[in-house]
Design a protein around this motif. Structure first.
Motif, short mmCIF file in Angstrom:
data_model
loop_
_atom_site.label_atom_id
_atom_site.label_comp_id
_atom_site.label_asym_id
_atom_site.label_seq_id
_atom_site.Cartn_x
_atom_site.Cartn_y
_atom_site.Cartn_z
N LEU A 196 0.84 -1.19 0.00
CA LEU A 196 0.00 0.00 0.00
C LEU A 196 0.88 1.24 0.00
N VAL A 197 1.06 1.81 -1.17
CA VAL A 197 1.93 2.98 -1.33
C VAL A 197 1.10 4.18 -1.78
N PRO A 198 1.14 5.30 -1.04
CA PRO A 198 0.43 6.50 -1.50
C PRO A 198 1.01 6.99 -2.83
N GLU A 199 0.12 7.37 -3.75
CA GLU A 199 0.57 7.88 -5.05
C GLU A 199 -0.17 9.18 -5.36
N ASP A 200 0.56 10.15 -5.86
CA ASP A 200 -0.01 11.45 -6.20
C ASP A 200 -0.73 11.37 -7.53
N ILE A 201 -1.94 10.81 -7.48
CA ILE A 201 -2.79 10.66 -8.66
C ILE A 201 -4.00 11.57 -8.48
N ASN A 223 -15.54 10.31 -8.00
CA ASN A 223 -15.92 9.96 -9.37
C ASN A 223 -14.74 9.24 -9.99
N LYS A 224 -14.78 7.91 -10.02
CA LYS A 224 -13.67 7.11 -10.53
C LYS A 224 -13.63 7.16 -12.06
N PRO A 225 -12.46 7.45 -12.63
CA PRO A 225 -12.37 7.46 -14.09
C PRO A 225 -12.35 6.06 -14.67
N GLN A 226 -12.78 5.96 -15.90
CA GLN A 226 -12.68 4.69 -16.62
C GLN A 226 -11.20 4.32 -16.76
N GLY A 227 -10.89 3.05 -16.54
CA GLY A 227 -9.51 2.58 -16.68
C GLY A 227 -8.76 2.47 -15.37
N MET A 228 -9.34 2.94 -14.27
CA MET A 228 -8.66 2.87 -12.96
C MET A 228 -9.20 1.71 -12.15
N VAL A 229 -8.28 0.88 -11.65
CA VAL A 229 -8.65 -0.22 -10.75
C VAL A 229 -8.91 0.35 -9.36
N VAL A 230 -9.88 -0.22 -8.63
CA VAL A 230 -10.26 0.34 -7.34
C VAL A 230 -9.20 0.09 -6.26
N HIS A 231 -8.66 -1.13 -6.17
CA HIS A 231 -7.69 -1.41 -5.12
C HIS A 231 -6.61 -2.36 -5.64
N HIS A 279 -2.43 -5.89 -10.67
CA HIS A 279 -2.62 -4.44 -10.56
C HIS A 279 -2.10 -3.99 -9.19
N PRO A 280 -0.79 -4.01 -8.97
CA PRO A 280 -0.25 -3.73 -7.64
C PRO A 280 -0.25 -2.25 -7.26
N ASP A 281 -0.39 -1.36 -8.25
CA ASP A 281 -0.31 0.08 -7.94
C ASP A 281 -1.14 0.88 -8.94
N HIS A 282 -1.05 2.22 -8.80
CA HIS A 282 -1.81 3.15 -9.66
C HIS A 282 -3.33 2.94 -9.53
N THR A 283 -3.78 2.50 -8.37
CA THR A 283 -5.21 2.26 -8.15
C THR A 283 -5.84 3.43 -7.41
#
Length: 303
Positions: A72-77, A92-100, A105-109
């Motif tokens: 669990l790494v914080p990311e500036d997204i 409002n989750k954008p299309q293409g983003m995994v929830v967790h 899909h280990p990151d960029h969620t």
């Protein structure tokens, strides 16, 4: 370290992703498509697309990179936060983003982005889902409620369980309808033939989806769907089950469909009671640009 597979085509025919899914059972078709996209699959030492049809004597090389360990790494997204108070966040989750985070899909969620935004997220019994009380698929856009503390998690989960919250979706689907509205009540469970898919099965969990036909076009329709239950892929599975798969759905829909970034499904409206005050909160967001563009094109063709 990576796993490497090599095989020579003899009598096999068809698309490379389908042929490889049959030849290498440990890899799902969607995983193979990811490997093709990342140029980890070569045919005769050349890069090909997932639509490539294998030829006799083709030498196929498949390189499967080792999956990153989950952390669990914080990311500036950037986040589109619709509402936030001391208990909840509505995003409002954008299309293409995994929830967790999960395998593959280990990151960029969304969770990585939420961890950067706030340190106050309710702990999750699963570990990698802090704050998450419900999910929408990677390529489904729209509203999610997030719990910031244990009280909020308990309240929101109870509202989901007792079906007292409100979740409305917009979907562009294949085909036209003779009725204006309907209810699909069919149990959903893991597909017996493809473990990556869900299906209507006799021993599945109760699943109920209500739908209203908002507009009809040439070969397509716009629906509003209301979830009474929240099974994995519920709307996608139910609409495919009645012969009206969601347009653009790579898993449950036809290959000939609307061009986009995945299924044309959008979580438009979300309503629930604020965990502390009990006040009813309701939010609505527009679908993404690609959804609105295809909708405008369908209307224009139908005029």
């Amino acid at each position: 370290m990576s796993n490497k597979y090599q095989l020579v085509i003899h009598d096999e025919k068809g698309r490379i992703d389908k042929v490889l899914a049959n030849a290498i059972p440990s890899l799902s078709r969607s995983r193979i498509q990811e490997l093709l996209h990342d140029q980890n699959i070569l045919v005769n030492q050349k890069i090909v697309k997932s639509s490539y049809k294998v030829q006799k004597n083709d030498l196929i090389t498949v390189i499967v990179p080792k999956l990153k360990p989950l952390a669990l790494v914080p990311e500036d997204i950037p986040l589109d936060i619709v509402y936030e108070d001391q208990d909840v966040i509505v995003v409002n989750k954008p299309q293409g983003m995994v929830v967790h985070p999960a395998a593959g899909h280990p990151d960029h969620t969304l969770v990585n982005a939420l961890l950067f935004h706030t340190k106050n997220l309710a702990k999750s019994p699963e570990g990698f889902r802090p704050g998450i009380v419900h999910r929408i698929d990677k390529d489904t856009s729209g509203l999610l409620m997030v719990a910031k503390n244990a009280l909020a998690r308990e309240s929101l989960e109870k509202q989901l369980a007792t079906k007292t919250n409100k979740r409305l979706y917009l979907a562009i689907v294949h085909g036209n309808f003779s009725e204006k509205q309907g209810t699909i009540e069919a149990p959903i469970g893991r597909d017996h033939y493809n473990r990556k898919k869900m299906a209507v099965v006799a021993n599945g969990k109760e699943a109920i989806t209500h739908f209203t036909v908002l507009e009809q076009f040439q070969n397509y329709s716009l629906l509003r769907c209301q979830l009474e239950t929240g099974r994995t892929h519920q709307i996608r599975v139910h609409l495919a089950y009645i012969g009206h798969p969601v347009a653009g759905d790579p898993l449950y829909g036809p290959h000939h469909t609307l061009k986009g970034n995945g299924q044309f499904l959008h979580a438009q409206v979300l309503g629930f009671r604020q965990p502390t005050t009990g006040k009813w909160l309701e939010f609505a967001v527009k679908p993404p640009r690609i959804f609105l563009q295809r909708l405008a094109e369908l209307r224009e063709k139908s005029d």
